[in-house]
Design an enzyme around this catalytic site. Structure first.
Site, mmCIF file in Angstrom:
data_model
loop_
_atom_site.group_PDB
_atom_site.id
_atom_site.type_symbol
_atom_site.label_atom_id
_atom_site.label_comp_id
_atom_site.label_asym_id
_atom_site.label_seq_id
_atom_site.Cartn_x
_atom_site.Cartn_y
_atom_site.Cartn_z
ATOM 1 N N GLY A 132 -9.768 -5.269 -16.663
ATOM 2 C CA GLY A 132 -8.662 -5.482 -15.772
ATOM 3 C C GLY A 132 -8.930 -4.649 -14.214
ATOM 4 O O GLY A 132 -9.797 -3.553 -14.547
ATOM 5 N N CYS A 133 -8.467 -5.169 -13.219
ATOM 6 C CA CYS A 133 -8.779 -4.453 -12.021
ATOM 7 C C CYS A 133 -8.121 -3.327 -11.931
ATOM 8 O O CYS A 133 -8.836 -2.105 -11.500
ATOM 9 C CB CYS A 133 -8.714 -5.456 -10.845
ATOM 10 S SG CYS A 133 -6.720 -6.087 -10.683
ATOM 11 N N PHE A 134 -6.870 -3.073 -12.165
ATOM 12 C CA PHE A 134 -6.126 -1.766 -11.975
ATOM 13 C C PHE A 134 -6.742 -0.834 -13.190
ATOM 14 O O PHE A 134 -6.906 0.368 -12.849
ATOM 15 C CB PHE A 134 -4.691 -2.101 -12.550
ATOM 16 C CG PHE A 134 -3.662 -2.033 -11.397
ATOM 17 C CD1 PHE A 134 -3.667 -1.439 -10.010
ATOM 18 C CD2 PHE A 134 -2.880 -3.331 -11.088
ATOM 19 C CE1 PHE A 134 -2.974 -1.673 -9.130
ATOM 20 C CE2 PHE A 134 -2.059 -3.572 -10.009
ATOM 21 C CZ PHE A 134 -2.097 -2.809 -8.842
#
Length: 323
Positions: A132-134
């Site tokens: 995921g990006c976060f």
């Protein structure tokens, strides 16, 4: 070496558009098809208008099984459904950009695709669960400390993402009129990326049991993630700098800066920038990535490069706009 034949499932969204922006110019890739039920037979550039003049590819409603690699750019939950409903050849590798297979409780054989943590496993993998990006931004801020078992206090994180992080589907909080000159918190304390963050930190620091307090924010900009993590440590700032530099020395996209960093340094690139600052026993680790490149499609291509024995930076030497 023959070019890697790739197919893309879910070709109309932001991550697929970013993936195409990179793959069209990748010297070792041939794009065989881009699947989209909603856009079938339309020119790619009618949806991803930044590619006008760069490609004459069209969206397809049909799937081709004669590919080396399949990118799944589907919504969360949809990748599992797709794989249950479609027979994929055993020789076809898969990189999934959803959250469906990121945690180890998945019953399918997916390797977690964070190169700075799992590079050797990625090189041998058949299937990759793209992070995921976060989670990418936050893990890169903490992995060097976990490797030395130095995560000994609660960790507090505030991170702000651009509107593209919400995907292309319209919602009240993704409209430009709402985002402009605005800032808001969402999914405080319970963001879905916490599970993979805790999982990865536990790989390096097996006794990791500290609480992570994560407050995500929606920013009034399109692309990027700017994360600030704070925790306590007795290590001196010079020790910390040396520790981080050593950890990322062999990783081409993650860099530790001695100067304060900003988001424009990473937008449109596959870079991750880190900045450390110490005050007493309090440590601040700032991290910045582009949520669509290093936080999604760029990292997916980096994983593809590793899976097929290429230099992991192939096709990813992208420059930030800066102004």
């Amino acid at each position: 070496m023959n070019k890697i034949k790739v197919g893309i499932i879910g070709g109309a969204g932001y991550t697929a558009g970013e993936l195409l922006r990179i793959l069209i110019f990748h010297p070792e890739v041939e794009i065989v098809f881009i699947h989209s039920k909603s856009q079938a037979s339309k020119d790619i550039a009618t949806v991803h208008t930044d590619l006008f003049g760069d490609t004459d590819l069209k969206f397809s409603a049909a799937l081709s099984t004669s590919v080396d690699l399949l990118f799944l750019c589907l919504g969360h939950g949809d990748s599992k459904v797709f794989l249950s409903e479609n027979a994929i050849e055993s020789t076809t590798k898969i990189i999934d950009l959803s959250q469906d297979f990121r945690c180890s409780n998945s019953n399918l054989n997916f390797v977690y695709g964070l190169p700075e943590l799992c590079r050797k496993e990625i090189q041998q993998a058949q299937n990759i669960a793209n992070p995921g990006c976060f989670a990418t931004a936050i893990q890169l801020a903490l992995l060097p400390l976990a490797k030395e078992s130095e995560l000994k206090s609660p960790i507090h994180i505030g991170a702000t993402t651009g509107s593209t992080g919400a995907g292309q589907a319209l919602s009240a909080t993704s409209h430009n009129s709402w985002r402009t000159n605005n800032l808001s918190v969402y999914k405080a304390f319970e963001h879905q990326h916490l599970a993979e963050i805790n999982q990865s930190l536990g790989v390096l620091q097996t006794n990791f049991d500290q609480q992570i307090t994560f407050i995500p924010q929606r920013g009034a900009f399109a692309r990027g993630i700017f994360s600030i993590a704070t925790l306590k440590t007795t290590l001196a700032e010079k020790q910390l700098s040396d520790l981080y530099q050593a950890y990322y020395e062999s990783h081409p996209f993650t860099h530790v800066s001695e100067q304060e960093i900003d988001l424009k340094q990473v937008v449109n690139t596959n870079k991750a920038l880190l900045y450390l600052k110490k005050s007493g026993e309090d440590l601040m680790v700032v991290s910045a990535i582009d949520n669509l490149t290093k936080g999604a499609s760029g990292q997916a291509v980096q994983n593809m490069n590793l899976m097929f024995g290429l230099d992991e930076s192939t096709g990813l030497k992208l420059k930030a706009a800066a102004f």
